[in-house]
Enzyme design. Structure first.
Site, PDB file in Angstrom:
ATOM      1  N   ASN A   1     -17.737 -28.638  12.982  1.00 42.92           N
ATOM      2  CA  ASN A   1     -19.099 -29.042  13.309  1.00 42.92           C
ATOM      3  C   ASN A   1     -19.163 -29.465  14.780  1.00 42.92           C
ATOM      4  O   ASN A   1     -18.200 -30.000  15.335  1.00 42.92           O
ATOM      5  CB  ASN A   1     -19.609 -30.139  12.372  1.00 42.92           C
ATOM      6  CG  ASN A   1     -18.751 -31.386  12.327  1.00 42.92           C
ATOM      7  OD1 ASN A   1     -17.528 -31.319  12.294  1.00 42.92           O
ATOM      8  ND2 ASN A   1     -19.403 -32.544  12.302  1.00 42.92           N
TER       9      ASN A   1
ATOM     10  N   GLU B   1     -19.089 -24.349   8.774  1.00 43.20           N
ATOM     11  CA  GLU B   1     -19.155 -23.042   8.114  1.00 43.20           C
ATOM     12  C   GLU B   1     -19.815 -22.004   9.019  1.00 43.20           C
ATOM     13  O   GLU B   1     -19.354 -20.868   9.107  1.00 43.20           O
ATOM     14  CB  GLU B   1     -19.936 -23.146   6.792  1.00 43.20           C
ATOM     15  CG  GLU B   1     -19.330 -24.099   5.792  1.00 43.20           C
ATOM     16  CD  GLU B   1     -19.823 -25.543   5.927  1.00 43.20           C
ATOM     17  OE1 GLU B   1     -19.721 -26.269   4.926  1.00 43.20           O
ATOM     18  OE2 GLU B   1     -20.302 -25.942   7.008  1.00 43.20           O
TER      19      GLU B   1
ATOM     20  N   CYS C   1     -23.920 -27.294   3.340  1.00 42.20           N
ATOM     21  CA  CYS C   1     -25.351 -27.603   3.289  1.00 42.20           C
ATOM     22  C   CYS C   1     -26.123 -26.372   2.825  1.00 42.20           C
ATOM     23  O   CYS C   1     -25.570 -25.271   2.722  1.00 42.20           O
ATOM     24  CB  CYS C   1     -25.837 -28.068   4.665  1.00 42.20           C
ATOM     25  SG  CYS C   1     -25.967 -26.742   5.892  1.00 42.20           S
TER      26      CYS C   1
END
Length: 132
Positions: free
Chosen positions: A39, A52, A83
């Protein structure tokens, strides 16, 4: 390198000065290559990038198009799933039965599939016959 080690290494490079919540992800493609991501936050919170999405972008840059396995890692007691946006991104490159492992720093905690994470995923087939 395996998916766990790749995701763990990526997590270490996460840029999370605001949330302090580092996440790593790794995907394996049909040809056996592994791509990882972390991230990346910024001051225009929440306009950062998920781990991701970073892994999928690295895969796409290298020409990969088919994900056959996914692993997401964070330093949490409960497993952290992707998410909603990342679930859709994974569904773009992975079949519904693709295994998604949710891990903590010590190892895997839960295993699911892309379809279980995103039932009824929107796909290219929904656009067939449209003027799009």
């Amino acid at each position: 390198m395996n998916l766990f080690d790749a995701a763990l290494a990526a997590r270490e490079n996460a840029y999370a000065p605001y949330s302090k919540f580092k996440v790593g992800a790794a995907v394996r493609t049909a040809d056996g290559n592994i791509y990882s991501g972390c991230n990346v936050e910024n001051a225009a919170y929440p306009e950062g990038t998920c781990a991701e999405a970073g892994a999928l972008a690295a895969m796409a840059v290298a020409g990969g198009r088919k994900v056959v396995e996914v692993l997401v890692i964070a330093d949490t007691e409960d497993p952290i799933p992707p998410c909603g946006g990342c679930r859709q991104k994974l569904a773009e490159f992975a079949a519904g039965d693709v295994k998604v492992t949710l891990a903590g720093l010590q190892g895997p905690k839960a295993v699911t599939t892309v379809a279980a994470l995103l039932p009824g995923a929107f796909s290219q087939s929904h656009m067939e016959g449209s003027d799009v």
